[in-house]
Design a protein around this motif. Structure first.
Motif, PDB file in Angstrom:
ATOM      1  N   LYS A  84       0.815  -1.216   0.000  1.00  0.00           N
ATOM      2  CA  LYS A  84       0.000   0.000   0.000  1.00  0.00           C
ATOM      3  C   LYS A  84       0.849   1.267   0.000  1.00  0.00           C
ATOM      4  CE  LYS A  84      -3.887   0.404   1.679  1.00  0.00           C
ATOM      5  NZ  LYS A  84      -5.159   0.495   1.037  1.00  0.00           N
ATOM      6  N   SER A  85       2.066   1.196   0.529  1.00  0.00           N
ATOM      7  CA  SER A  85       2.863   2.418   0.669  1.00  0.00           C
ATOM      8  C   SER A  85       3.717   2.730  -0.561  1.00  0.00           C
ATOM      9  CB  SER A  85       3.763   2.326   1.896  1.00  0.00           C
ATOM     10  OG  SER A  85       4.737   1.332   1.711  1.00  0.00           O
ATOM     11  N   ALA A  86       3.851   1.788  -1.468  1.00  0.00           N
ATOM     12  CA  ALA A  86       4.686   2.022  -2.655  1.00  0.00           C
ATOM     13  C   ALA A  86       3.971   2.968  -3.622  1.00  0.00           C
ATOM     14  CB  ALA A  86       5.000   0.706  -3.350  1.00  0.00           C
ATOM     15  N   ALA A  87       4.641   4.044  -3.973  1.00  0.00           N
ATOM     16  CA  ALA A  87       4.079   5.001  -4.928  1.00  0.00           C
ATOM     17  C   ALA A  87       4.010   4.370  -6.314  1.00  0.00           C
ATOM     18  CB  ALA A  87       4.923   6.266  -4.958  1.00  0.00           C
ATOM     19  N   ASP A  88       5.013   3.599  -6.623  1.00  0.00           N
ATOM     20  CA  ASP A  88       5.103   2.940  -7.929  1.00  0.00           C
ATOM     21  C   ASP A  88       5.278   1.454  -7.667  1.00  0.00           C
ATOM     22  OD1 ASP A  88       5.720   2.010 -10.451  1.00  0.00           O
ATOM     23  OD2 ASP A  88       7.546   3.186 -10.677  1.00  0.00           O
ATOM     24  N   LYS A  89       4.412   0.629  -8.204  1.00  0.00           N
ATOM     25  CA  LYS A  89       4.449  -0.807  -7.928  1.00  0.00           C
ATOM     26  C   LYS A  89       5.746  -1.454  -8.412  1.00  0.00           C
ATOM     27  CE  LYS A  89       0.564  -0.639  -5.848  1.00  0.00           C
ATOM     28  NZ  LYS A  89       0.634  -0.206  -4.461  1.00  0.00           N
ATOM     29  N   GLN A  90       6.482  -0.814  -9.317  1.00  0.00           N
ATOM     30  CA  GLN A  90       7.774  -1.348  -9.743  1.00  0.00           C
ATOM     31  C   GLN A  90       8.796  -1.288  -8.610  1.00  0.00           C
ATOM     32  OE1 GLN A  90       8.784   0.742 -13.337  1.00  0.00           O
ATOM     33  NE2 GLN A  90       7.480  -0.555 -14.587  1.00  0.00           N
ATOM     34  N   PHE A 143       9.856   1.526   2.948  1.00  0.00           N
ATOM     35  CA  PHE A 143       8.445   1.638   2.572  1.00  0.00           C
ATOM     36  C   PHE A 143       7.559   1.845   3.787  1.00  0.00           C
ATOM     37  CE2 PHE A 143      10.434  -0.599  -0.877  1.00  0.00           C
ATOM     38  CZ  PHE A 143       9.890   0.010  -1.983  1.00  0.00           C
ATOM     39  N   SER A 144       7.882   1.103   4.858  1.00  0.00           N
ATOM     40  CA  SER A 144       7.060   1.168   6.062  1.00  0.00           C
ATOM     41  C   SER A 144       7.871   0.653   7.249  1.00  0.00           C
ATOM     42  CB  SER A 144       5.795   0.320   5.889  1.00  0.00           C
ATOM     43  OG  SER A 144       5.121   0.176   7.120  1.00  0.00           O
ATOM     44  N   PRO A 145       8.320   1.556   8.123  1.00  0.00           N
ATOM     45  CA  PRO A 145       9.016   1.095   9.329  1.00  0.00           C
ATOM     46  C   PRO A 145       8.165   0.121  10.157  1.00  0.00           C
ATOM     47  CG  PRO A 145       9.360   3.444   9.036  1.00  0.00           C
ATOM     48  CD  PRO A 145       8.327   3.024   8.017  1.00  0.00           C
ATOM     49  N   LEU A 146       6.848   0.331  10.150  1.00  0.00           N
ATOM     50  CA  LEU A 146       5.977  -0.597  10.863  1.00  0.00           C
ATOM     51  C   LEU A 146       6.038  -1.989  10.240  1.00  0.00           C
ATOM     52  CD1 LEU A 146       3.869  -1.324  12.977  1.00  0.00           C
ATOM     53  CD2 LEU A 146       2.109  -0.370  11.454  1.00  0.00           C
ATOM     54  N   ALA A 147       6.064  -2.076   8.923  1.00  0.00           N
ATOM     55  CA  ALA A 147       6.163  -3.377   8.255  1.00  0.00           C
ATOM     56  C   ALA A 147       7.455  -4.072   8.656  1.00  0.00           C
ATOM     57  CB  ALA A 147       6.091  -3.203   6.740  1.00  0.00           C
ATOM     58  N   ALA A 148       8.549  -3.328   8.685  1.00  0.00           N
ATOM     59  CA  ALA A 148       9.833  -3.903   9.106  1.00  0.00           C
ATOM     60  C   ALA A 148       9.740  -4.405  10.544  1.00  0.00           C
ATOM     61  CB  ALA A 148      10.947  -2.869   8.962  1.00  0.00           C
ATOM     62  N   ALA A 149       9.110  -3.623  11.403  1.00  0.00           N
ATOM     63  CA  ALA A 149       8.960  -4.015  12.810  1.00  0.00           C
ATOM     64  C   ALA A 149       8.077  -5.252  12.955  1.00  0.00           C
ATOM     65  CB  ALA A 149       8.384  -2.857  13.615  1.00  0.00           C
TER      66      ALA A 149
END
Length: 180
Positions: A84-90, A143-149
């Protein structure tokens, strides 16, 4: 039934449901992938593992699914947050490839250790699995510090599993004559 539960939660804590992130197809897809990949591992015979010499600190057998299920849920949310956080899916190629590699390596470790009973060779696969989780954390963080955590507890659990793997190899050297 779901609607009734949601209504009950809303009455008990007004505004709670509105404050929660809305689930979407991406979250459901992430969960399906994370849990689905695990189903690719064939069912193993638990008798072999029970009969291995194990260190005294070995967690009880019930603890493995009790820990992995919440870890897989956290991983699913982490993948969703990155998506969801990626501006560009690539931009997702690196983090999703590294994460996909961690799923594959975790499964392969199960095949080598639990399926093929190759104790010594399982150590290198466990090491690769551990590194891929560290790589996932690093790739998710921008992309997301929460995702990393959310992936970090998996790193901790796999560190414990790696130590257990190593100790089992040491305690069962006479049983391990298989090569990879």
């Amino acid at each position: 039934m779901v609607f009734c539960l949601a209504s009950a939660f809303e009455r008990a804590s007004p505004g709670l449901l509105g404050a929660l992130p809305q689930a979407d197809v991406g979250l459901l897809t992430a969960g399906a992938v994370v849990f689905g990949v695990q189903r690719l591992v064939p069912t193993m015979d638990p008798t072999w593992y029970r009969n291995l010499n194990k260190p005294e600190w070995t967690p009880p057998n019930w603890m493995f699914p009790a820990v992995w299920i919440p870890l897989k849920l956290a991983q699913s949310v982490a993948v969703w947050l990155v998506w969801k956080s990626a501006a560009d899916k690539q931009e997702l190629a690196l983090p999703l490839t590294v994460f996909g590699a961690s799923l594959a390596l975790g499964n392969w470790w199960n095949v080598v250790f639990m399926g093929r009973h190759q104790l010594q060779p399982s150590l290198k696969w466990m090491g690769a699995f551990w590194l891929s989780i560290a790589g996932s954390i690093a790739a998710f963080h921008p992309f997301s510090p929460l995702a990393a955590a959310l992936v970090a507890p998996t790193q901790l659990w796999v560190t414990i599993a790696a130590k257990l793997n190593y100790d089992i190899v040491q305690l069962n050297k006479s049983r391990d004559n298989k090569q990879d």
